[in-house]
Design a protein around this motif. Sequence first.
Motif, PDB file in Angstrom:
ATOM      1  N   ALA A 145      24.548   5.612  19.430  1.00 15.09           N
ATOM      2  CA  ALA A 145      25.802   4.986  19.453  1.00 15.09           C
ATOM      3  C   ALA A 145      26.326   4.153  20.233  1.00 15.09           C
ATOM      4  CB  ALA A 145      26.708   6.029  18.810  1.00 15.09           C
ATOM      5  N   TYR A 146      26.867   2.754  20.240  1.00 18.33           N
ATOM      6  CA  TYR A 146      27.648   2.137  21.198  1.00 18.33           C
ATOM      7  C   TYR A 146      26.773   1.738  22.490  1.00 18.33           C
ATOM      8  CZ  TYR A 146      31.434   2.962  17.906  1.00 18.33           C
ATOM      9  OH  TYR A 146      32.091   3.212  16.837  1.00 18.33           O
ATOM     10  N   ASP A 147      25.437   1.642  22.478  1.00 16.72           N
ATOM     11  CA  ASP A 147      24.600   1.284  23.443  1.00 16.72           C
ATOM     12  C   ASP A 147      24.359   2.592  24.278  1.00 16.72           C
ATOM     13  OD1 ASP A 147      22.985  -0.098  25.492  1.00 16.72           O
ATOM     14  OD2 ASP A 147      24.734  -0.504  26.548  1.00 16.72           O
ATOM     15  N   HIS A 148      24.571   3.988  23.820  1.00 18.41           N
ATOM     16  CA  HIS A 148      24.398   5.164  24.452  1.00 18.41           C
ATOM     17  C   HIS A 148      23.609   5.998  23.898  1.00 18.41           C
ATOM     18  CE1 HIS A 148      27.540   3.341  26.898  1.00 18.41           C
ATOM     19  NE2 HIS A 148      27.380   4.176  27.879  1.00 18.41           N
ATOM     20  N   TYR A 149      22.952   7.180  24.463  1.00 17.21           N
ATOM     21  CA  TYR A 149      22.188   8.215  23.885  1.00 17.21           C
ATOM     22  C   TYR A 149      22.661   9.329  24.486  1.00 17.21           C
ATOM     23  CZ  TYR A 149      17.712  10.661  23.589  1.00 17.21           C
ATOM     24  OH  TYR A 149      16.942  11.992  23.289  1.00 17.21           O
ATOM     25  N   ALA A 150      22.355  10.573  23.572  1.00 11.08           N
ATOM     26  CA  ALA A 150      22.534  12.055  24.218  1.00 11.08           C
ATOM     27  C   ALA A 150      21.763  12.694  23.268  1.00 11.08           C
ATOM     28  CB  ALA A 150      24.251  12.028  24.051  1.00 11.08           C
ATOM     29  N   SER A 151      21.219  13.949  23.993  1.00  8.68           N
ATOM     30  CA  SER A 151      20.572  14.780  23.386  1.00  8.68           C
ATOM     31  C   SER A 151      20.913  16.201  23.850  1.00  8.68           C
ATOM     32  CB  SER A 151      18.956  14.360  23.909  1.00  8.68           C
ATOM     33  OG  SER A 151      18.008  15.585  23.498  1.00  8.68           O
ATOM     34  N   PHE A 152      21.384  17.025  22.886  1.00 11.27           N
ATOM     35  CA  PHE A 152      21.625  18.463  23.072  1.00 11.27           C
ATOM     36  C   PHE A 152      21.264  19.381  22.157  1.00 11.27           C
ATOM     37  CE2 PHE A 152      24.860  15.885  21.546  1.00 11.27           C
ATOM     38  CZ  PHE A 152      25.493  16.660  20.236  1.00 11.27           C
ATOM     39  N   ASP A 153      21.531  20.637  22.565  1.00 13.14           N
ATOM     40  CA  ASP A 153      21.256  21.778  21.465  1.00 13.14           C
ATOM     41  C   ASP A 153      22.540  22.443  21.153  1.00 13.14           C
ATOM     42  OD1 ASP A 153      18.494  21.460  21.780  1.00 13.14           O
ATOM     43  OD2 ASP A 153      18.105  22.954  23.048  1.00 13.14           O
TER      44      ASP A 153
ATOM     45  N   ASP B  87      32.272  20.359  18.124  1.00 18.27           N
ATOM     46  CA  ASP B  87      32.631  21.109  19.160  1.00 18.27           C
ATOM     47  C   ASP B  87      32.140  20.849  20.274  1.00 18.27           C
ATOM     48  OD1 ASP B  87      34.305  22.515  17.390  1.00 18.27           O
ATOM     49  OD2 ASP B  87      33.196  24.409  17.235  1.00 18.27           O
ATOM     50  N   LYS B  88      30.787  20.666  20.398  1.00 21.49           N
ATOM     51  CA  LYS B  88      29.818  20.232  21.662  1.00 21.49           C
ATOM     52  C   LYS B  88      30.474  18.955  22.169  1.00 21.49           C
ATOM     53  CE  LYS B  88      26.368  21.030  24.478  1.00 21.49           C
ATOM     54  NZ  LYS B  88      26.069  22.343  24.989  1.00 21.49           N
ATOM     55  N   ILE B  89      30.724  17.761  21.680  1.00 25.40           N
ATOM     56  CA  ILE B  89      31.233  16.573  21.828  1.00 25.40           C
ATOM     57  C   ILE B  89      32.736  17.006  22.538  1.00 25.40           C
ATOM     58  CG2 ILE B  89      31.967  14.452  21.221  1.00 25.40           C
ATOM     59  CD1 ILE B  89      29.654  14.132  19.247  1.00 25.40           C
ATOM     60  N   GLY B  90      33.410  17.769  21.993  1.00 26.17           N
ATOM     61  CA  GLY B  90      34.796  18.155  22.319  1.00 26.17           C
ATOM     62  C   GLY B  90      34.850  19.026  23.595  1.00 26.17           C
TER      63      GLY B  90
ATOM     64  N   ILE C  90      28.413  17.078  27.515  1.00 29.44           N
ATOM     65  CA  ILE C  90      27.313  16.143  27.055  1.00 29.44           C
ATOM     66  C   ILE C  90      27.083  15.022  28.225  1.00 29.44           C
ATOM     67  CG2 ILE C  90      26.098  14.596  25.410  1.00 29.44           C
ATOM     68  CD1 ILE C  90      27.902  16.056  23.312  1.00 29.44           C
ATOM     69  N   LYS C  91      25.862  14.609  28.604  1.00 27.36           N
ATOM     70  CA  LYS C  91      25.374  13.663  29.542  1.00 27.36           C
ATOM     71  C   LYS C  91      25.069  12.289  28.458  1.00 27.36           C
ATOM     72  CE  LYS C  91      22.693  12.047  33.227  1.00 27.36           C
ATOM     73  NZ  LYS C  91      21.312  12.338  34.115  1.00 27.36           N
ATOM     74  N   TRP C  92      25.929  11.418  28.662  1.00 27.04           N
ATOM     75  CA  TRP C  92      25.534  10.183  27.928  1.00 27.04           C
ATOM     76  C   TRP C  92      24.699   9.160  28.666  1.00 27.04           C
ATOM     77  CZ3 TRP C  92      26.332   9.862  22.672  1.00 27.04           C
ATOM     78  CH2 TRP C  92      27.272  10.721  22.184  1.00 27.04           C
ATOM     79  N   GLU C  93      23.547   8.556  28.262  1.00 29.15           N
ATOM     80  CA  GLU C  93      22.900   7.644  28.940  1.00 29.15           C
ATOM     81  C   GLU C  93      23.004   6.299  28.508  1.00 29.15           C
ATOM     82  OE1 GLU C  93      18.987   9.132  29.888  1.00 29.15           O
ATOM     83  OE2 GLU C  93      19.742  11.246  29.812  1.00 29.15           O
ATOM     84  N   SER C  94      23.070   5.168  29.002  1.00 36.13           N
ATOM     85  CA  SER C  94      22.781   3.879  28.564  1.00 36.13           C
ATOM     86  C   SER C  94      21.591   3.618  28.190  1.00 36.13           C
ATOM     87  CB  SER C  94      23.402   2.901  29.632  1.00 36.13           C
ATOM     88  OG  SER C  94      23.083   1.294  28.947  1.00 36.13           O
ATOM     89  N   THR C  95      21.209   3.044  26.728  1.00 36.76           N
ATOM     90  CA  THR C  95      20.051   2.739  26.415  1.00 36.76           C
ATOM     91  C   THR C  95      19.398   1.190  26.713  1.00 36.76           C
ATOM     92  OG1 THR C  95      21.063   1.452  24.407  1.00 36.76           O
ATOM     93  CG2 THR C  95      20.533   3.730  24.152  1.00 36.76           C
ATOM     94  N   GLY C  96      20.391   0.371  27.260  1.00 38.25           N
ATOM     95  CA  GLY C  96      20.198  -0.888  27.796  1.00 38.25           C
ATOM     96  C   GLY C  96      20.010  -1.716  26.671  1.00 38.25           C
ATOM     97  N   MET C  97      20.414  -1.676  25.654  1.00 42.39           N
ATOM     98  CA  MET C  97      20.006  -2.396  24.291  1.00 42.39           C
ATOM     99  C   MET C  97      21.013  -3.353  23.857  1.00 42.39           C
ATOM    100  SD  MET C  97      17.953   0.430  22.102  1.00 42.39           S
ATOM    101  CE  MET C  97      16.913  -0.446  20.902  1.00 42.39           C
TER     102      MET C  97
END
Length: 82
Positions: A10-18, A34-37, A41-48
């Motif tokens: 979302a919004y040019d960013h990507y996250a992956s978590f369990d 809850d996890k987002i709160g 979470i480490k958000w990474e730019s997709t560069g898109m």
Amino acid sequence: MKKFSVKIWAYDHYASFDVEAEDNASSIEKSILDKIGEKSIKWESTGMFNTKPYRITYEEVVDGTGIVQTKKVLGVEVAVGV
């Protein structure tokens, strides 16, 4: 409780978590929120640089070394019944 692997784009960013949740949509959604709160979470730019589409996917994580059934489809062996 089951373990789910969640991926968000979302919004040019990507996250992956369990997350751990019951096997129903509302429990999984609550666990994701809850996890987002927690802000862990480490958000990474997709560069898109594209603001659409927004996607959230999840899949159950199965821990174990059980035998995966395979089937040959069009000459390619694929996992089935996982």
